[in-house]
Design an enzyme around this catalytic site. Structure first.
Site, PDB file in Angstrom:
ATOM      1  N   TRP A  26       0.895  -1.064   0.198  1.00 25.55           N
ATOM      2  CA  TRP A  26       0.261   0.222  -0.120  1.00 25.55           C
ATOM      3  C   TRP A  26       0.971   0.946  -0.235  1.00 25.55           C
ATOM      4  CZ3 TRP A  26      -4.021  -1.758  -2.079  1.00 25.55           C
ATOM      5  CH2 TRP A  26      -4.678  -2.597  -1.578  1.00 25.55           C
TER       6      TRP A  26
ATOM      7  N   LYS B 280     -12.343  -1.708   6.472  1.00 30.92           N
ATOM      8  CA  LYS B 280     -11.102  -2.515   7.140  1.00 30.92           C
ATOM      9  C   LYS B 280     -11.703  -2.427   8.311  1.00 30.92           C
ATOM     10  CE  LYS B 280      -8.429  -3.591   3.994  1.00 30.92           C
ATOM     11  NZ  LYS B 280      -7.697  -2.315   3.097  1.00 30.92           N
TER      12      LYS B 280
ATOM     13  N   ASP C 294      -1.503   6.284   6.663  1.00 33.89           N
ATOM     14  CA  ASP C 294      -2.857   5.662   5.499  1.00 33.89           C
ATOM     15  C   ASP C 294      -2.890   4.889   6.828  1.00 33.89           C
ATOM     16  OD1 ASP C 294      -4.466   4.172   5.232  1.00 33.89           O
ATOM     17  OD2 ASP C 294      -2.936   3.285   3.040  1.00 33.89           O
TER      18      ASP C 294
HETATM   19  C1  PLP Z   1      -7.181  -1.524   1.755  1.00 33.76           C
HETATM   20  C2  PLP Z   1      -6.066  -0.846   2.260  1.00 33.76           C
HETATM   21  C3  PLP Z   1      -5.843   0.471   0.903  1.00 33.76           C
HETATM   22  C4  PLP Z   1      -6.586   0.787  -0.260  1.00 33.76           C
HETATM   23  O1  PLP Z   1      -8.108   0.323   0.126  1.00 33.76           O
HETATM   24  P1  PLP Z   1      -9.311   0.504  -0.751  1.00 33.76           P
HETATM   25  O2  PLP Z   1     -10.198   1.394  -0.521  1.00 33.76           O
HETATM   26  O3  PLP Z   1      -9.157  -0.873  -1.518  1.00 33.76           O
HETATM   27  O4  PLP Z   1      -8.560   1.453  -1.910  1.00 33.76           O
HETATM   28  C5  PLP Z   1      -4.465   0.916   1.581  1.00 33.76           C
HETATM   29  N1  PLP Z   1      -4.364   1.299   2.700  1.00 33.76           N
HETATM   30  C6  PLP Z   1      -4.181  -0.184   3.527  1.00 33.76           C
HETATM   31  C7  PLP Z   1      -3.198   0.159   4.266  1.00 33.76           C
HETATM   32  C8  PLP Z   1      -5.289  -0.888   3.023  1.00 33.76           C
HETATM   33  O5  PLP Z   1      -5.053  -1.919   4.148  1.00 33.76           O
END
Ligand code: PLP
Length: 352
Positions: free
Chosen positions: A102, A193, A169
């Site tokens: 990511w 998540k 993030d």
């Molecule tokens: C799942 C995830 C993403 C991507 O998320 P999307 O909503 O599918 O774009 C980005 N960063 C982390 C840490 C993730 O776990």
């Protein structure tokens, strides 16, 4: 009986939230209309958006501290691009910490708009640890990191100090542990998540960091426009925002982040203890950087894999296959995961 859901994302949500959400799809607020067939500008839905953004700030202890919460679309993946668009000056530079797939994707997008300095990377060991001794240059517009690496099962425990802006993030561990969230200038997290269904992304922005880039920003990518329009510049993902609101209410009723962190620590400890004790298994991530959300582990005796898989299936365990880039297993134990499900998994590991 429902399965034990260890899915990495979209992931487990509280049963109570799912019940309320399904009711709202049929008849929302007893208005004899569905949540997903009314105007997003109706007072019933505006109240949902207000509540969801308000709860997000309250739970993170960022209320009245100069932050705005937004619910946007495009997932965390679009934030990879929106962050540099809004924070990287024309001819500017940003620093990134590379702790996994990511982070790498975030770096790739930022490079479209300017210079990126990768201050450190754990790619040399397939991202199984968090780099620590690195320097963030003082001349960068911001520093970006990923708090929890969903795929590899690593988590930043202590965030670096920086003179500039700190961007994070937090897709896979937001609302899971107590942090001083005011150390961050911008936080983003895809809902699926730890908060709700896919389709909404929570973005928390310190208001005074915007408007300094000298760039033309397309409207949909411009945080300022979304702030001015209170997340209603265009039609928001109403269902996802509503379910996120319900999850945040659930979390508040539970006692907030402090309470859920205790539960999360107990859950992670139970599983890591078994991984460390059981000679058949080993953890995939460096011990001091282990994630309390995504527990990655390997089975050392591969001849036992079919048996283990069969036992898991028999017990109703779902979603523990490891990501293809790590192999082995990954048990995602997000906020809504009850400790009983982990007990079932640990029991199988003991019996194997
Ligand atoms: C799942 C995830 C993403 C991507 O998320 P999307 O909503 O599918 O774009 C980005 N960063 C982390 C840490 C993730 O776990």
């Amino acid at each position: 009986m429902k399965k034990h859901n260890f899915s990495a994302g979209p992931c487990i949500l509280p049963q109570d939230v799912l019940k309320k959400a399904s009711q709202a799809v049929l008849n929302f607020n007893n208005i004899d209309l569905s949540l997903i067939e009314i105007s997003h500008r109706s007072s019933d839905f505006v109240a949902v958006m207000d509540k969801a953004t308000d709860l997000a700030l309250e739970l993170l202890d960022l209320k009245d501290k100069g932050y705005t919460a937004l619910f946007l679309q495009g997932g965390a993946s679009l934030e990879f691009l929106m962050v540099p668009y809004n924070l990287m000056k024309k001819d500017g530079k940003a620093a990134y910490l590379d702790t996994g797939a990511w982070s790498s994707k975030a770096i790739k997008e930022a490079k479209l708009l300017g210079e990126v300095e990768v201050v450190a990377s754990s790619k040399d060991k397939n991202y199984n640890y968090i780099p620590k001794d690195f320097k963030i240059p003082s001349n960068v517009d911001y520093f970006h990191c990923t708090s929890n690496n969903t795929i590899y099962g690593t988590q930043i425990k202590e965030f670096p100090k920086t003179d500039g802006l700190l961007v994070c993030d937090m897709s896979s561990d937001i609302f899971s542990r107590k942090l001083d969230f005011s150390q961050f200038d911008l936080i983003y997290a895809g809902a699926q998540k730890n908060m709700g269904p896919a389709g909404a992304t929570l973005v928390i922005i310190k208001d005074d960091i915007l408007g300094n880039t000298n760039r033309q920003i397309p409207s949909m990518l411009d945080y300022k426009i979304h702030i001015d329009k209170e997340s209603m510049f265009n039609t928001p993902p109403v269902f996802s925002v509503y379910v996120s609101m319900l999850t945040l209410e659930w979390l508040k009723d539970l006692g907030g982040i402090e309470a859920v962190e205790k539960l999360n620590n107990a859950k992670a400890e139970l599983l890591y203890n078994e991984i460390d004790r059981n000679p058949l298994f080993e953890g995939a991530a460096a011990v001091e950087d282990r994630s309390n959300m995504n527990v990655t582990f390997l089975l050392k005796e591969l001849t036992k894999k079919d048996h283990f898989d069969a036992m898991c299936k028999e017990a109703g365990i779902n979603g523990i296959k490891g990501h293809r880039s790590v192999g082995g297993f990954r048990a995602s134990i997000y906020n809504a995961m009850p400790i009983e499900s982990i007990e079932v998994l640990v029991d199988i590991m003991k019996k194997l």
